[in-house]
Design an enzyme around this catalytic site. Structure first.
Site, PDB file in Angstrom:
ATOM      1  N   ARG A  35       0.791  -1.110  -0.064  1.00  0.00           N
ATOM      2  CA  ARG A  35      -0.048  -0.118  -0.071  1.00  0.00           C
ATOM      3  C   ARG A  35       0.808   1.334   0.108  1.00  0.00           C
ATOM      4  NH1 ARG A  35      -3.367  -0.800   5.278  1.00  0.00           N
ATOM      5  NH2 ARG A  35      -1.479  -1.970   5.601  1.00  0.00           N
ATOM      6  N   TYR A 149      -0.212 -22.121   8.427  1.00  0.00           N
ATOM      7  CA  TYR A 149       0.454 -20.855   8.796  1.00  0.00           C
ATOM      8  C   TYR A 149       1.816 -21.434   9.667  1.00  0.00           C
ATOM      9  CZ  TYR A 149       2.091 -16.693  11.462  1.00  0.00           C
ATOM     10  OH  TYR A 149       2.817 -15.733  12.042  1.00  0.00           O
ATOM     11  N   LYS A 153       6.127 -20.914   9.168  1.00  0.00           N
ATOM     12  CA  LYS A 153       6.798 -20.360   9.969  1.00  0.00           C
ATOM     13  C   LYS A 153       8.017 -21.306  10.473  1.00  0.00           C
ATOM     14  CE  LYS A 153       5.092 -15.970  10.123  1.00  0.00           C
ATOM     15  NZ  LYS A 153       6.435 -14.966   9.748  1.00  0.00           N
TER      16      LYS A 153
END
Ligand code: NDP
Ligand code: 8X3
Length: 248
Positions: A35, A149, A153
């Protein structure tokens, strides 16, 4: 010339705290995320000490172009903070969403690898540098419904260990930070904007703040050159591991 730090995922949470902490400590910081408007809002005030670079770490072409077109004074990156990442969903593996899986794998593993591949050769050439990868307590052991997830990791842990071996004959240091519960936008993203679910994650416990993790990153970078903080597991006081969380 101040040392140069590149932070991925600098628009929010841990990445934002790292960027500001290093800026305040006198480093020049390249702030990156998808962004651009948010990067501009957060960092315009730092003037020439901060370079805004917006790209998606999953888009190898954009990432390569962004790094290869860095102005000469910004090219010699001293510290790479591979922070951009996310969890999407919390459900049994046999019910997981393919798109969520792909996004987590593309961002947390492949994006981190792309940035490593783009930035570390310069460090090797100069025989200097520091890579900080943001892993997680979730990489130590799977927790219920965390499946993919947690796997990403765990991969970050292996990738970090591998890199540390591969640069052991240089002055480059490699650090893995493994936070537990940190109150950021992480859970809003995980629950696809369901704020009620997100808030519950941090109820009844004082979670870590993004600043706590940024402080650890700065500590690792400012340790004497012969000291390599290889790994730090940072938990809230009432969190014992990925699954044991004592709430009041
Ligand atoms: P936030 O959601 O607050 O911040 C995530 C950041 O990553 C944002 O700046 C986002 O920016 C950026 N990002 C996401 N996807 C991409 C992408 N494809 N390309 C570039 N930037 C991207 O979460 P946190 O600060 O909590 O998370 C940061 C890291 O810390 C993650 O790797 C997370 O797994 C890890 N972590 C978090 C913990 C926690 O409890 N919060 C605990 C342990 C580890 P934008 O949307 O502008 O691109
Ligand atoms: C983020 C911490 O425990 O929510 O990696 O997975 S946890």
């Amino acid at each position: 010339m101040n040392k140069i730090v590149l932070v991925t995922g600098a628009t929010s949470g841990i990445g934002h705290a790292c960027a500001e902490t290093f800026l305040k400590a006198g480093y020049n910081v390249i702030v990156t995320a998808r962004r651009k408007d948010k990067l501009t809002e957060l960092y315009s005030r730092y003037g020439e000490n901060c370079l805004i670079l917006s790209f998606d770490v999953c888009d190898r072409v954009s990432a390569t172009e962004a790094i290869s077109t860095l102005p000469p004074v910004w090219k010699n990156i001293d510290v790479l903070i591979n922070n951009a990442g996310l969890a999407l969903g919390l459900e049994p593996e046999y019910e997981g969403d393919y798109t969520d899986w792909d996004t987590m794998i593309d961002t947390n593993i492949k994006g981190l690898l792309t940035m490593t591949r783009l930035v570390v050769p310069g460090m090797v050439e100069r025989n200097a540098g520091h890579i900080i990868n943001i892993g997680s307590v979730a990489g130590d052991a799977a927790y219920a419904n965390g499946n993919v997830y947690c796997a990403t990791k765990a991969a970050v842990k292996s990738i970090t260990d591998g890199l540390r071996i591969d640069v052991a004959d240089t002055e480059i240091r490699v650090t893995l930070l493994k936070p537990g519960l940190v109150e950021t936008n992480f859970s809003n993203v995980r629950f696809h904007g369901d704020c009620q679910k997100a808030d519950k994650v941090y109820q009844g416990i004082t979670p870590l703040s993004a600043q706590d993790i940024a402080d650890a990153a700065l500590y690792a970078v400012q340790a004497p050159p012969h000291v390599q903080i290889a790994e730090m597991l940072i938990l809230a006081t009432h969190q014992a591991n990925g699954t044991v969380i004592v709430r009041q």
